[in-house]
Design a protein around this motif. Sequence first.
Motif, PDB file in Angstrom:
ATOM      1  N   GLU A   1     -17.390   1.174 -50.680  1.00 13.82           N
ATOM      2  CA  GLU A   1     -18.208   0.707 -50.130  1.00 13.82           C
ATOM      3  C   GLU A   1     -18.377  -1.329 -50.445  1.00 13.82           C
ATOM      4  O   GLU A   1     -19.290  -1.980 -50.460  1.00 13.82           O
TER       5      GLU A   1
ATOM      6  N   HIS B   1     -20.888   5.828 -43.601  1.00  8.71           N
ATOM      7  CA  HIS B   1     -21.610   6.387 -44.940  1.00  8.71           C
ATOM      8  C   HIS B   1     -21.155   4.864 -45.826  1.00  8.71           C
ATOM      9  O   HIS B   1     -22.607   4.304 -46.106  1.00  8.71           O
TER      10      HIS B   1
ATOM     11  N   HIS C   1     -23.906   1.423 -46.551  1.00  7.09           N
ATOM     12  CA  HIS C   1     -24.374   0.226 -48.266  1.00  7.09           C
ATOM     13  C   HIS C   1     -24.638  -0.496 -47.940  1.00  7.09           C
ATOM     14  O   HIS C   1     -24.868  -1.502 -48.929  1.00  7.09           O
TER      15      HIS C   1
ATOM     16  N   GLU D   1     -26.514   6.457 -53.244  1.00  6.74           N
ATOM     17  CA  GLU D   1     -25.856   7.597 -52.728  1.00  6.74           C
ATOM     18  C   GLU D   1     -27.021   8.537 -51.540  1.00  6.74           C
ATOM     19  O   GLU D   1     -26.903   8.089 -50.787  1.00  6.74           O
TER      20      GLU D   1
ATOM     21  N   TYR E   1     -25.824  13.307 -54.478  1.00  5.61           N
ATOM     22  CA  TYR E   1     -25.654  13.244 -53.243  1.00  5.61           C
ATOM     23  C   TYR E   1     -26.594  13.496 -52.439  1.00  5.61           C
ATOM     24  O   TYR E   1     -26.650  13.679 -51.355  1.00  5.61           O
TER      25      TYR E   1
HETATM   26 ZN    ZN Z   1     -21.630   6.285 -50.749  1.00  3.85          ZN
END
Ligand code: ZN
Length: 879
Positions: free
Chosen positions: A270, A303, A307, A326, A387
């Motif tokens: 990211e 995702h 971020h 996360e 995660y």
């Molecule tokens: Zn991530």
Amino acid sequence: MRTSQPKTIYLSEYRVPDFLVDHVDLRFELFEEGARVHSTMTMRRNPEASGSGEQLELNGDSLTLESVHLDGRALQAGEYEDRGEWLVVPSVPDAFELKVVTWIEPQNNTRLEGLYKSSGMFCTQCEAEGFRCITYFPDRPDVMARYRTRIEADKAAYPILLSNGNDVDRGDLDGGRHYVTWEDPFPKPSYLFALVAGDLVEQRDSFTTLSGRDIDLRIYIEPRNAEKTDHAMDSLKRAMRWDEEVYGREYDLDIFMIVAVDDFNMGAMENKGLNIFNSSCVLARPESETDMAFQRIESIVAHEYFHNWSGNRVTCRDWFQLSLKEGFTVFRDSQFSADMGSPTVNRIENATLLRTAQFAEDGGPMAHPVRPASYMEISNFYTLTIYEKGAEVVRMIHTLLGPELFRQGSDLYFQRHDGEAVTTDDFVKAMEDASAKDLGQFRLWYEQAGTPELVVEDDYDKAEQVYRLTIRQSIPDTPGQTDKKPQHIPFAVGLLDTEGNDIPLTLAGESGSGEPTRVLELTEREHVFEFTGVGSRPVPSLLRNFSAPVRVNYPWNRDQLMFLMSHDSDGFNRWDAGQRLAVDVIHEVSGHAETEVDPRLINASRTLLDDRDADQALVAKMLQLPSEAYLIELAEQADVQTIHHARERVLKALATALRDDLMACYQRQQPAESYQVTPEDVASRSLRNMALAWLLHIGDEEARDLALAQFQSATNMTDQSGALRALVNSPFEEERSRALDAFYQQWHRDPQVVEQWFSIQASSPVSGDLAAVRRLLEHEAFDWKNPNKIRHVVGAFAGQNLVHFHDQDGSGYQFLADTIRRLDDSNPQIAARLTAPLTRWRKFAHVYSEGMRKALESVRDKDGLSRDVYEIVHKSLAE
Ligand code: ZN
Ligand code: B3K
């Protein structure tokens, strides 16, 4: 190469940084034989530091130092110390400018950390500690600086030069070279730095934010991938809109860029304004990628985009807080996927991953809390616990607060901490402050490892019309943690009456008629809940929608499970009841060749197959038998061969008994006119290919011909590879090898398809034995330097082909150990990831565990083991 034992780093030893960096000016001179990096840092002493000393210490790894200047003056030997992993300047003023020049060799960087080359382009990966492989720097996330980056390279070979932020200057240089300068106005930690230089093509689009700002969207790929970006671009725009609508978060820079690279250690990264993706997680077109790839891409693009707020604008204070970004971001991407597709299927997929792989991690030697207290190598902590369990923890806060208060909490969190590096506790505090809900005990979810287990008992008092649930919780011991405290668990329940309807739930002492689903808050070791006004003995539906990442133990009988399968208003629990029924039946035939497969399972499956009114996406999920990995996870001392054969027997009994229903289902699910990734179409393709696979598995000749025809005529990869997989897992040897050859001939120029071709073979319980896997390693398309190829051959064999990997002669284990030893020098992160299947050796029956332990020992005994593999192997072998 390291020779001594790696150091353990403790959360309790966290200290604020002694020095801060306000601004970094970087200049990269890129050449074929290496790169020179000029870094000018504007630094000052941190007023909040305790003043531990004069000296400045900067991290470095594999760097050749060329010069150091302090406030414009070249430092002489003795005025600084190059200690390899540290650059130390003993005496610096309170505020100063430090200029460091280093030389690095990206072309020889096989670890794929820092600056490296992938198919001729330069790219970076800095999380967690890759920036220190580029230049000396206080490489820790709580040092946030503004970056200006100038990249210089040969113009013909590297026409595209990218970094974070906005491009502010560009021009030509002597000798056919050129430069571009990028400026990122947002302070960021070094792990979010990125650079790309290559001969890439650009696909452009734009997005107008709710406040009316136009954002330039660009995806950079190699020319051969030009047809594969539409899906990622659409996914990105959907994610941008969704984040505005659901979280009130707008994008902040004028440009958002995505680059696809072939050699990448994980899925994507990211980096601020410049996300870098593994090609397989961003590029797709229907002809060459499957439904699964399309769905994975949508969720990973989202995702990484999410971020930008949860991770980049608000980042982690230290790496123990990794789940801050996360866990929250996985929760956000999973909410997004649920909104874009089928929420029930999404929840089933989350829970499946958690219950098979995360529970296994939580019960093994690497078990750690969502906020770990120590680590040796942070790369080993990008785990399912951080995660997926981290996302479940955020989901439980969402459940306890409800959507409105949760949104107020997230608004407060972003507003309070924008531009800061914070802790998981700051996140919980914001949720607490916005909602006035006490989350004191809830914080234990971050501190205690291990999967809580709930034992549920019930009794029914006909005369009083009272139904009583007694729930006891316990949490198993994990390495370094015993005698755990009870946790705060949101436990959603429903009760079904004899007709299968939800009974409105009223607890003793309450008045009025209640809700069909109640979230009971468990905080003690034992609770008794009394439901009143219950006219007949109900069937309990427990942990609806998987409201907490826990195991539930309640003695449903098979008839009750079948009842829940067809009546529960909670889709997740309908599926779960089917799984429990199948597990029960598999256990019953396990090791008992003479026991027949319970016809109730066959009938329940037939009902599902023939039910055209039911949600086909759910039906497709419900028909899948529990995986071998899940069955292993449920076992005390797993006997893999017995589990495999019991599951096979049940699968074959189902396929044989349901032969005509499967054929009818196949014929009914005709391919749609045009390819779309809607839940309905995905379900239809999934049912069609499942029917085909089951029929080929029992050697049905009519199905074989259908598979060959489908293989030839398919216009999308889901159907083509579905047919190929079915053939590969069938007894038809000749057709199998002809189809494999034809597929390779058709697709050998597309590495992403070749990856699928590898993994279909390496994971085949029928033909993928160790000899076959070794042949794949010799294949012209295999490449030891490419993580995707390694994952699709070695990873697929050890992770999915359990019957062959766990051959009782131990050859599979030794093969994996040899592979890990081989990769440990070139790419320690990939080597460490591959070690996972061996770590749970204690979970397996003696015939397996001995071989697994020996394989781990042979890895342990390698000279100069990387810190990554060292940590996993030593923790796994520890008493
Ligand atoms: Zn991530
Ligand atoms: N943050 C990265 C993962 C980095 C892994 C470093 N070993 C991708 C993600 O989770 O979005």
